[in-house]
Design a protein around this motif. Structure first.
Motif, PDB file in Angstrom:
ATOM      1  N   THR A  64       0.831  -1.206   0.000  1.00  0.00           N
ATOM      2  CA  THR A  64       0.000   0.000   0.000  1.00  0.00           C
ATOM      3  C   THR A  64       0.863   1.252   0.000  1.00  0.00           C
ATOM      4  O   THR A  64       0.524   2.242  -0.650  1.00  0.00           O
ATOM      5  CB  THR A  64      -0.935   0.014   1.219  1.00  0.00           C
TER       6      THR A  64
ATOM      7  N   VAL B 190       0.798   4.193  -2.801  1.00  0.00           N
ATOM      8  CA  VAL B 190       0.635   5.613  -2.491  1.00  0.00           C
ATOM      9  C   VAL B 190       1.774   6.426  -3.095  1.00  0.00           C
ATOM     10  O   VAL B 190       1.553   7.503  -3.667  1.00  0.00           O
ATOM     11  CB  VAL B 190       0.577   5.816  -0.961  1.00  0.00           C
TER      12      VAL B 190
ATOM     13  N   LEU C 284      -2.111   2.664   6.499  1.00  0.00           N
ATOM     14  CA  LEU C 284      -2.825   2.600   5.229  1.00  0.00           C
ATOM     15  C   LEU C 284      -3.650   1.317   5.121  1.00  0.00           C
ATOM     16  O   LEU C 284      -4.775   1.337   4.608  1.00  0.00           O
ATOM     17  CB  LEU C 284      -1.839   2.689   4.065  1.00  0.00           C
TER      18      LEU C 284
END
Length: 262
Positions: A21, A25, A254
């Motif tokens: 994740t 991002v 996240l």
């Protein structure tokens, strides 16, 4: 820059599967305006420096000349109002608003990227969580309620649902990590080789990267990275967690954010 690229490549090659994740991002920020993101952060940082400088000056201010700073002679409520007024006087509202607006736009893009990229993972996690909810709700929640006060018993079921959802998405993300391991190992090897290539060319050793040597090295390192992530480092070592502590905390945050936003 070449050294940074090399270090990031090594990290992705051997441990990238643990930060799927965070990598998503970072890619979203890079594609959606990394320069704008860095510029906005720098602007807010500069505004914080101005506030800090003004605060230090205010803490030493002694208008009545009695040898004691004024901030030490007022109540907590007056001190709060004084510091709030100092904040508004020291900052530029237009600059802060623009920077925060830019960051919010990037944040919305990041959230959209996470939900789109991990839509299947989230759906699988939701299905797993829903399967877990039935036995948990039927057998465990009534037992937990026995140990809770009557005022808190109403929270047992919603909390159990969120826990099941989080566990389900965590399992789904673990399965996604298996697929992402191959991707991160290949990308990390490519970054590492590119960094070494750029570094060698800058130092006059470009002949070492001529032909297919760099491609062959990238392929071999990709296989090494895949093997290492599957068999040598099935779990993130403690020292690596400390070394990549910001990335570890970001990944946990996240993952929790994505799982709870299903």
């Amino acid at each position: 820059e070449e050294i940074v690229k090399t270090v990031i490549g090594l990290g992705l090659m051997f441990f990238g599967g643990f930060f799927i994740t965070t990598i998503a991002v970072a890619e979203a920020i890079q594609q959606g305006g990394s320069e704008q993101f860095l510029k906005s952060v720098a602007v807010l940082k500069e505004q914080m420096k101005l506030i800090h400088k003004a605060n230090l000056k205010d803490n030493k201010l002694d208008l009545d000349g009695d040898g004691v700073a004024d901030v030490k002679q007022i109540s907590q409520a007056e001190l709060s109002r004084r510091k709030m007024a100092l904040f508004f006087k020291s900052t530029d509202p237009d600059t802060c608003s623009q920077a925060l607006s830019n960051l919010y736009t990037i944040f919305v893009a990041v959230v959209a990227t996470l939900r789109l990229r991990f839509a299947r993972t989230i759906s699988l996690g939701a299905a797993i969580g829903e399967s877990l909810q039935k036995p948990i709700t039927k057998y465990l929640v009534p037992q937990v309620k026995k140990y809770l006060d009557e005022d808190y018993q109403k929270w047992a079921l919603p909390i159990a649902r969120y826990i099941c959802r989080f566990v389900g998405v965590s399992i789904a993300f673990y399965l996604q990590r298996i697929l992402s391991t191959i991707h991160t190992a290949i990308r990390g090897a490519r970054l590492f080789v590119d960094g070494v290539t750029d570094l060698s060319r800058r130092n006059g050793y470009g002949y070492l990267t001529e032909g297919y040597a760099d491609e062959a090295c990238a392929l071999m390192l990709s296989l090494v990275g895949i093997y290492s992530q599957f068999f040598v480092f099935p779990y993130l070592p403690f020292l690596v967690k400390l070394l990549f502590l910001p990335a570890t905390l970001t990944e946990w945050f996240l993952s929790a954010f994505v799982s709870l936003s299903v």
